[in-house]
Design a protein around this motif. Structure first.
Motif, PDB file in Angstrom:
ATOM      1  N   VAL A   1       0.817  -1.221   0.000  1.00 41.77           N
ATOM      2  CA  VAL A   1       0.000   0.000   0.000  1.00 41.77           C
ATOM      3  C   VAL A   1       0.850   1.270   0.000  1.00 41.77           C
ATOM      4  N   THR A   2       1.894   1.319   0.776  1.00 43.35           N
ATOM      5  CA  THR A   2       2.709   2.525   0.912  1.00 43.35           C
ATOM      6  C   THR A   2       3.262   3.041  -0.423  1.00 43.35           C
ATOM      7  N   PRO A   3       3.778   2.192  -1.303  1.00 43.20           N
ATOM      8  CA  PRO A   3       4.302   2.715  -2.574  1.00 43.20           C
ATOM      9  C   PRO A   3       3.260   3.424  -3.443  1.00 43.20           C
ATOM     10  N   LEU A   4       1.990   3.115  -3.231  1.00 46.45           N
ATOM     11  CA  LEU A   4       0.937   3.764  -4.024  1.00 46.45           C
ATOM     12  C   LEU A   4       0.858   5.261  -3.762  1.00 46.45           C
TER      13      LEU A   4
ATOM     14  N   ASN B   1       3.967   7.121 -12.849  1.00 47.35           N
ATOM     15  CA  ASN B   1       4.299   5.963 -13.671  1.00 47.35           C
ATOM     16  C   ASN B   1       3.972   4.701 -12.871  1.00 47.35           C
ATOM     17  N   PRO B   2       2.779   4.134 -13.033  1.00 50.45           N
ATOM     18  CA  PRO B   2       2.386   2.956 -12.255  1.00 50.45           C
ATOM     19  C   PRO B   2       3.348   1.775 -12.389  1.00 50.45           C
ATOM     20  N   GLY B   3       4.089   1.703 -13.477  1.00 58.02           N
ATOM     21  CA  GLY B   3       5.063   0.634 -13.650  1.00 58.02           C
ATOM     22  C   GLY B   3       6.190   0.677 -12.633  1.00 58.02           C
ATOM     23  N   TYR B   4       6.380   1.832 -11.996  1.00 60.51           N
ATOM     24  CA  TYR B   4       7.445   1.996 -11.009  1.00 60.51           C
ATOM     25  C   TYR B   4       7.123   1.287  -9.693  1.00 60.51           C
ATOM     26  N   LEU B   5       5.868   0.865  -9.529  1.00 63.40           N
ATOM     27  CA  LEU B   5       5.451   0.187  -8.305  1.00 63.40           C
ATOM     28  C   LEU B   5       6.338  -1.021  -8.019  1.00 63.40           C
TER      29      LEU B   5
END
Length: 122
Positions: free
Chosen positions: A37-40, A48-52
């Protein structure tokens, strides 16, 4: 049966640090809900959602060679084969609780489990 929360790995290629040393041996721990959750909330993930995956792996890889800490930059600088290996391992240990694969012998057709190992260079 004991509960395992950390899993060793060997990267196919390895991270090369500024001094040219290659770091291949490491450890990954099971993820927590907070890890996912935190990285969101991170601006890099929002743009850049790919960075998740980069941030998530930086949180759960607890050791890589003798690097003092694993930062997102370390994960960014991994060869693609290593990044893919860690993503697959992350899914395997967090979905199944282990890093084993079920395989079948082509000769005798017996099915058994083996620890997952990287494919390619040793």
């Amino acid at each position: 049966m004991t509960f395992q929360s950390e899993f060793p790995f060997t990267l196919p290629r390895g991270f090369v640090d500024a001094e040219g040393r290659v770091h291949k041996e490491g450890t990954m721990r099971l993820a927590t809900a907070k890890d996912e959750v935190t990285p969101l909330q991170d601006y890099r993930v929002k743009t850049n959602p790919g960075y998740l995956a980069v941030i998530l792996l930086a949180r759960v890889v607890t050791r890589l060679g003798d690097l003092p800490q694993i930062y997102p930059q370390v994960i960014e600088d991994l060869p693609v084969a290593d990044f893919a290996y860690l993503q697959t391992m992350y899914r395997r240990i967090n979905e199944h609780g282990h890093n084993r694969l079920s395989v079948t012998c082509p000769a005798c057709e017996k099915t058994f489990e083996v620890e997952a190992e990287p494919v390619g260079e040793s």
